[in-house]
Motif scaffolding. Structure first.
Motif, PDB file in Angstrom:
ATOM      1  N   VAL B  84    -119.891   6.351 109.442  1.00 32.20           N
ATOM      2  CA  VAL B  84    -118.493   6.044 109.113  1.00 32.20           C
ATOM      3  C   VAL B  84    -117.554   6.518 110.217  1.00 32.20           C
ATOM      4  CG1 VAL B  84    -116.584   6.638 107.557  1.00 32.20           C
ATOM      5  CG2 VAL B  84    -118.812   6.029 106.612  1.00 32.20           C
ATOM      6  N   SER B  85    -117.863   7.683 110.807  1.00 30.85           N
ATOM      7  CA  SER B  85    -116.942   8.247 111.806  1.00 30.85           C
ATOM      8  C   SER B  85    -117.080   7.562 113.158  1.00 30.85           C
ATOM      9  CB  SER B  85    -117.183   9.744 111.960  1.00 30.85           C
ATOM     10  OG  SER B  85    -118.490   9.985 112.442  1.00 30.85           O
ATOM     11  N   ARG B  86    -118.056   6.684 113.304  1.00 27.83           N
ATOM     12  CA  ARG B  86    -118.232   6.027 114.589  1.00 27.83           C
ATOM     13  C   ARG B  86    -117.115   5.047 114.899  1.00 27.83           C
ATOM     14  NH1 ARG B  86    -124.201   4.047 115.059  1.00 27.83           N
ATOM     15  NH2 ARG B  86    -123.149   2.137 115.652  1.00 27.83           N
ATOM     16  N   GLY B  87    -116.393   4.623 113.886  1.00 25.92           N
ATOM     17  CA  GLY B  87    -115.291   3.699 114.114  1.00 25.92           C
ATOM     18  C   GLY B  87    -114.058   4.366 114.701  1.00 25.92           C
ATOM     19  N   ASN B  88    -114.118   5.706 114.943  1.00 25.34           N
ATOM     20  CA  ASN B  88    -113.007   6.443 115.546  1.00 25.34           C
ATOM     21  C   ASN B  88    -111.834   6.681 114.603  1.00 25.34           C
ATOM     22  OD1 ASN B  88    -114.012   6.999 118.033  1.00 25.34           O
ATOM     23  ND2 ASN B  88    -113.336   5.068 118.909  1.00 25.34           N
ATOM     24  N   ARG B  89    -111.774   5.932 113.517  1.00 21.10           N
ATOM     25  CA  ARG B  89    -110.607   6.025 112.640  1.00 21.10           C
ATOM     26  C   ARG B  89    -110.705   7.287 111.778  1.00 21.10           C
ATOM     27  NH1 ARG B  89    -105.527   4.368 112.520  1.00 21.10           N
ATOM     28  NH2 ARG B  89    -104.725   4.933 110.488  1.00 21.10           N
ATOM     29  N   ILE B  90    -111.894   7.587 111.294  1.00 23.19           N
ATOM     30  CA  ILE B  90    -112.114   8.702 110.383  1.00 23.19           C
ATOM     31  C   ILE B  90    -112.931   9.770 111.093  1.00 23.19           C
ATOM     32  CG2 ILE B  90    -113.144   9.362 108.178  1.00 23.19           C
ATOM     33  CD1 ILE B  90    -111.085   7.444 107.538  1.00 23.19           C
ATOM     34  N   ALA B  91    -112.442  11.017 111.073  1.00 22.90           N
ATOM     35  CA  ALA B  91    -113.208  12.111 111.674  1.00 22.90           C
ATOM     36  C   ALA B  91    -114.453  12.365 110.829  1.00 22.90           C
ATOM     37  CB  ALA B  91    -112.355  13.373 111.736  1.00 22.90           C
ATOM     38  N   GLN B  92    -115.509  12.867 111.475  1.00 27.05           N
ATOM     39  CA  GLN B  92    -116.756  13.045 110.738  1.00 27.05           C
ATOM     40  C   GLN B  92    -116.605  14.044 109.600  1.00 27.05           C
ATOM     41  OE1 GLN B  92    -120.274  14.102 112.995  1.00 27.05           O
ATOM     42  NE2 GLN B  92    -121.429  14.305 111.096  1.00 27.05           N
ATOM     43  N   GLY B  93    -115.818  15.107 109.824  1.00 27.17           N
ATOM     44  CA  GLY B  93    -115.588  16.082 108.775  1.00 27.17           C
ATOM     45  C   GLY B  93    -114.941  15.462 107.546  1.00 27.17           C
ATOM     46  N   THR B  94    -113.994  14.565 107.814  1.00 25.83           N
ATOM     47  CA  THR B  94    -113.312  13.872 106.717  1.00 25.83           C
ATOM     48  C   THR B  94    -114.301  13.013 105.931  1.00 25.83           C
ATOM     49  OG1 THR B  94    -111.417  13.743 108.200  1.00 25.83           O
ATOM     50  CG2 THR B  94    -111.314  12.431 106.187  1.00 25.83           C
ATOM     51  N   ALA B  95    -115.075  12.209 106.671  1.00 23.44           N
ATOM     52  CA  ALA B  95    -116.047  11.331 106.018  1.00 23.44           C
ATOM     53  C   ALA B  95    -117.037  12.151 105.196  1.00 23.44           C
ATOM     54  CB  ALA B  95    -116.783  10.503 107.075  1.00 23.44           C
ATOM     55  N   LEU B  96    -117.485  13.265 105.793  1.00 25.67           N
ATOM     56  CA  LEU B  96    -118.468  14.108 105.124  1.00 25.67           C
ATOM     57  C   LEU B  96    -117.895  14.697 103.843  1.00 25.67           C
ATOM     58  CD1 LEU B  96    -121.336  15.076 105.652  1.00 25.67           C
ATOM     59  CD2 LEU B  96    -120.383  17.110 106.707  1.00 25.67           C
ATOM     60  N   ALA B  97    -116.647  15.163 103.891  1.00 29.62           N
ATOM     61  CA  ALA B  97    -116.020  15.775 102.713  1.00 29.62           C
ATOM     62  C   ALA B  97    -115.940  14.769 101.561  1.00 29.62           C
ATOM     63  CB  ALA B  97    -114.633  16.297 103.073  1.00 29.62           C
ATOM     64  N   VAL B  98    -115.547  13.536 101.884  1.00 30.14           N
ATOM     65  CA  VAL B  98    -115.448  12.507 100.842  1.00 30.14           C
ATOM     66  C   VAL B  98    -116.827  12.203 100.257  1.00 30.14           C
ATOM     67  CG1 VAL B  98    -114.874  10.101 100.391  1.00 30.14           C
ATOM     68  CG2 VAL B  98    -113.396  11.475 101.869  1.00 30.14           C
ATOM     69  N   LEU B  99    -117.800  11.997 101.148  1.00 30.21           N
ATOM     70  CA  LEU B  99    -119.129  11.597 100.682  1.00 30.21           C
ATOM     71  C   LEU B  99    -119.820  12.714  99.901  1.00 30.21           C
ATOM     72  CD1 LEU B  99    -120.466   9.581 103.761  1.00 30.21           C
ATOM     73  CD2 LEU B  99    -119.588   8.713 101.590  1.00 30.21           C
ATOM     74  N   TYR B 100    -119.677  13.965 100.377  1.00 32.56           N
ATOM     75  CA  TYR B 100    -120.445  15.015  99.695  1.00 32.56           C
ATOM     76  C   TYR B 100    -119.836  15.401  98.355  1.00 32.56           C
ATOM     77  CZ  TYR B 100    -118.530  19.880 100.008  1.00 32.56           C
ATOM     78  OH  TYR B 100    -117.843  21.050  99.833  1.00 32.56           O
ATOM     79  N   THR B 101    -118.508  15.367  98.260  1.00 36.11           N
ATOM     80  CA  THR B 101    -117.927  15.642  96.939  1.00 36.11           C
ATOM     81  C   THR B 101    -118.290  14.537  95.960  1.00 36.11           C
ATOM     82  OG1 THR B 101    -115.880  14.744  97.831  1.00 36.11           O
ATOM     83  CG2 THR B 101    -115.989  17.118  97.583  1.00 36.11           C
ATOM     84  N   THR B 102    -118.328  13.297  96.451  1.00 36.19           N
ATOM     85  CA  THR B 102    -118.724  12.187  95.590  1.00 36.19           C
ATOM     86  C   THR B 102    -120.154  12.379  95.100  1.00 36.19           C
ATOM     87  OG1 THR B 102    -117.287  10.763  96.899  1.00 36.19           O
ATOM     88  CG2 THR B 102    -118.866   9.681  95.438  1.00 36.19           C
TER      89      THR B 102
END
Lengths: 263, 279
Positions: B84-102
């Motif tokens: 998800v973070s490869r698109g440059n728009r979302i930082a990896q930490g952000t993507a990870l926080a969303v995915l892991y809480t889900t």
């Protein structure tokens, strides 16, 4: 690729060690960074890349180093595509692009220069250690080799990266704003060093922003602002008129762009 | 205390402590260099819903399906965040926080429907004294894979972490290296499940190298020192826990945390005290 020990003869056989760039074009997404740049030079020269901020100086260095993909054009070194020769090219990043807090000593940094020779898993041999010793010694850094890289002065850090290039036995040094942030002494020292390195037959390309000292530091200049404005010996190329054209372009179809920070 | 050491289960526990402590301590060097300690924390929590999911699907809690569930969830969340973070728009930490809480929420939703809830506590905080021979083999295999791979590829990995651009120009497949590190990280987390559980596994995978980084500037010392510290700390913790009749998992993490605190306070170069004395 094993014949790295012929720096001294480069200067005598310039035609064998030519960097020839033809129609080099680089775009970041839809933004034009470099538009059809063509020039050629040979080892033994010090070439300054001159142009305003965002003119594509860094992009040009990165394109030669293979760090950014080119949209069109060719870059050839010794008659073959530059990719074949990656171990003969050393790229020295701009200061702010380096992670200075990385837990690595100066010696560890210089040892990285041997990776192309040792391969990814090969043993670090005595001759590799000797090359590192020589590089540190040549730049008068031996006594600092156990320092973490952040604990060095700006000039020492700059020399550390050049020592890595020497350990790599690189023929071409691509330096991004090497004089930025150096005090007068360190800058003079770096200038002398670049003269020595080109005297050994190495080719040096450096982006540079201080027009006043270009004649002292560089043999050739490349004036660039997206497109190439001029290229040639410093004395005849760096004219007030050419500088004016480089820095005050008008009626451009698109404004010069800065490369993205991570490119 | 000494006679307890001669029993089979305790010897297995000591062996597991050495292997897990060393392999995870070694790997903690990469976690510290990548500055991704927080993502490791997120991933370790992800393993719990993974285990719950495995039990939910297979209807039983066995070593194998718990490991597979943890691996699956961590891979989905970990590699998903990289993608998800490869698109440059979302930082990896952000993507990870969303995915892991889900993922964690999904695990919590499933938990009440499982009748093995008691045993899940064991996965939260670990139970190294309960390691069986099969567990030992899993730990040994994962440690061997992690140590061999990272040692063989140490140079390209280090260059990728220090200067990704230069590494790429020298022909290092930097993206592959990043995925590889992520995969190995998840394997290390799974290996430490048995010893310290998923909540505490971060301790084993961060503290050793973090401690060493306060004591040395040599990159290689970060890995080998981290490994030695991790193994020593885990064994010492096991002996302490046997002596004072404490739960070993938490003691392992407390001992490693104690090492870190000591280095932070009294380290000769970067320690608080010596920096204070130097002014």
């Amino acid at each position: 690729m094993k014949d790295h020990d012929h720096h001294a003869c480069c200067a005598h056989h310039a035609s064998h060690h030519e960097l020839a760039i033809e129609g080099l074009t680089v775009k970041y997404r839809s933004l034009m960074a470099l538009d059809s740049v063509s020039f050629s030079t040979s080892c033994g020269n010090r070439v300054a890349l001159i142009g305003p901020n965002g003119a594509g100086k860094s992009t040009l260095l990165k394109a030669i180093a293979g760090l950014v993909p080119q949209r069109a054009g060719t870059i050839r070194w010794r008659g073959a595509p530059v990719r074949k020769w990656f171990s003969e090219f050393a790229y020295l990043p701009q200061r702010e692009d380096v992670d200075w807090s990385f837990p690595i000593t100066l010696r560890g940094l210089v040892e990285m220069g041997r990776y192309p020779q040792t391969g990814w898993c090969g043993r670090f041999r005595a001759e590799d250690a000797a090359a590192v010793d020589r590089a540190l010694d040549a730049l008068d850094l031996t006594h600092l080799q156990d320092r973490q890289i952040r604990e060095l002065s700006g000039g020492q850090q700059q020399r550390g990266f050049i020592a890595r290039a020497l350990a790599q036995e690189a023929h071409v040094l691509l330096l991004d704003e090497p004089f930025t942030g150096l005090d007068r002494n360190a800058a003079r020292r770096l200038g002398d060093l670049l003269g020595r390195l080109s005297g050994e037959g190495r080719l040096i390309l450096a982006s540079h922003h201080d027009l006043a000292n270009v004649p002292d530091l560089f043999d050739e200049v490349l004036l660039v602002n997206q497109r190439m404005i001029g290229f040639g010996p410093t004395a005849t190329t760096l004219t007030p008129e050419a500088i004016e054209r480089t820095f005050h372009q008008s009626n451009e179809p698109s404004a010069p762009v800065r490369p993205p920070a991570n490119a | 205390m000494l006679e307890v050491l001669t029993t089979g289960f305790y010897q297995r526990a000591l062996l597991a402590a050495v292997m897990i402590g060393f392999a995870n301590g070694f790997f903690s060097g990469f976690v510290v260099l990548r500055r991704t300690a927080l993502s490791v924390s997120a991933l370790s929590h992800t393993m719990l819903p993974g285990i719950a999911l495995a039990i939910f699907i297979t209807g039983a809690l066995t070593q194998a399906n718990a490991f597979l569930g943890a691996l699956f969830a961590a891979l989905i969340v970990g590699l998903g965040s990289v993608a998800v973070s490869r698109g440059n728009r979302i930082a990896q930490g952000t993507a990870l926080a969303v995915l892991y809480t889900t993922a964690f929420a999904a695990g919590v939703a499933i938990l009440p429907h499982l009748d093995t809830r008691q045993e899940l506590e064991h996965w939260l905080f670990g139970d190294i004294v309960a390691v069986g021979n099969a567990d030992l083999w899993i730990v040994f295999s994962i440690s061997a894979v992690t140590l061999t791979t990272t040692n063989l590829l140490m140079r390209p990995i280090l260059l990728t972490l220090f200067e990704p651009n230069v590494a790429a120009a020298q022909g290092v497949p930097t993206r592959t290296m990043q995925y590889l590190l992520f995969g190995l990280l998840i394997l290390s987390l799974v290996a430490s499940l048995q010893a310290v559980g998923c909540v505490l596994s971060v301790g084993l995978l961060v503290a050793p190298a973090a401690t060493v980084s306060l004591l040395t500037d040599r990159t290689s010392a970060l890995f080998w020192g981290g490994g030695i510290l991790g193994a020593l700390g885990s064994v010492a913790a096991l002996l302490i826990s046997a002596h004072f009749n404490l739960s070993p998992g938490p003691v392992i993490v407390m001992v490693l945390g104690g090492f870190f605190l000591l280095a932070y306070l009294f380290g000769p170069k970067y320690g608080l005290l010596s920096r204070h004395l130097r002014g």
